[in-house]
Design an enzyme around this catalytic site. Structure first.
Site, PDB file in Angstrom:
ATOM      1  CG  HIS A   1       3.977  -1.183   9.530  1.00  0.00           C
ATOM      2  ND1 HIS A   1       5.051  -0.509   9.012  1.00  0.00           N
ATOM      3  CD2 HIS A   1       3.450  -1.898   8.506  1.00  0.00           C
ATOM      4  CE1 HIS A   1       5.174  -0.796   7.732  1.00  0.00           C
ATOM      5  NE2 HIS A   1       4.213  -1.637   7.396  1.00  0.00           N
TER       6      HIS A   1
ATOM      7  NE  ARG B   1     -15.474  -2.547   6.321  1.00  0.00           N
ATOM      8  CZ  ARG B   1     -15.970  -3.230   7.339  1.00  0.00           C
ATOM      9  NH1 ARG B   1     -15.772  -4.538   7.400  1.00  0.00           N
ATOM     10  NH2 ARG B   1     -16.674  -2.647   8.292  1.00  0.00           N
TER      11      ARG B   1
ATOM     12  CD  GLU C   1       5.800  -0.140  -1.673  1.00  0.00           C
ATOM     13  OE1 GLU C   1       6.742   0.029  -0.880  1.00  0.00           O
ATOM     14  OE2 GLU C   1       4.787  -0.821  -1.386  1.00  0.00           O
TER      15      GLU C   1
ATOM     16  CB  ALA D   1      -0.938  -0.007   1.200  1.00  0.00           C
TER      17      ALA D   1
END
Length: 155
Positions: A90, A129, A60, A58
């Site tokens: 993180h 989701r 990048e 994510a």
């Protein structure tokens, strides 16, 4: 007084889309890609109008999205992926930077860039989701991209 209302339509027939997906949590990302492709096809587009770019994670996503956006080959960029909270901070850093970075790409390039990146507390929420209980957020991100392309064309 009559106010003129301008809004985008949900017609993907004449638009080109770049999907930029994070490979981290790949099985979730693939479900989001499937949802995005389904949305574009359901709204008149075809798979030939879609290119899929895969990046490591994510963090990048913004740089790849920007490179794709400035190429001039696409009418919209749809970012997809899943950031799932772990035991360290993180998650907070990556979620914040990915979100800000993707938003900045849209502002810098002035083409629609949508955010279909899940930020969830656990794997179950991500699965929900990505096409089960809570719909498919890849579909939703593609729907927003289609509408935004058509809105931009009217401005």
């Amino acid at each position: 007084m009559t106010i003129k209302t301008i809004e985008g339509t949900l017609d993907a027939r004449n638009s080109r889309f770049a999907l930029v997906v994070s490979r981290f949590n790949d099985f979730i990302g693939q479900k989001l890609v499937e949802g995005a492709v389904d949305c574009i096809v359901r709204h008149g587009g075809s798979e030939e109008q879609i290119a899929l770019y895969k990046c490591p994670g994510a963090f990048e996503l913004p740089s790849v999205a920007k490179k794709v956006a400035v190429s001039g080959r696409y009418d919209a960029v749809i970012t997809l992926g899943a950031i799932i909270r772990g035991a360290t901070s993180h998650y907070d850093v990556i979620a914040a930077e990915a979100t800000k970075g993707v938003a900045q790409v849209g502002l810098d390039t002035m083409i629609p860039v949508t955010f279909g990146v899940l930020t969830t507390d656990n794997l179950e929420q991500a699965i929900e989701r990505a096409g089960t209980k809570a719909g498919n957020k890849g579909f939703d991100a593609a729907l927003a991209a289609i509408e935004m392309v058509n809105l931009y064309q009217q401005v």
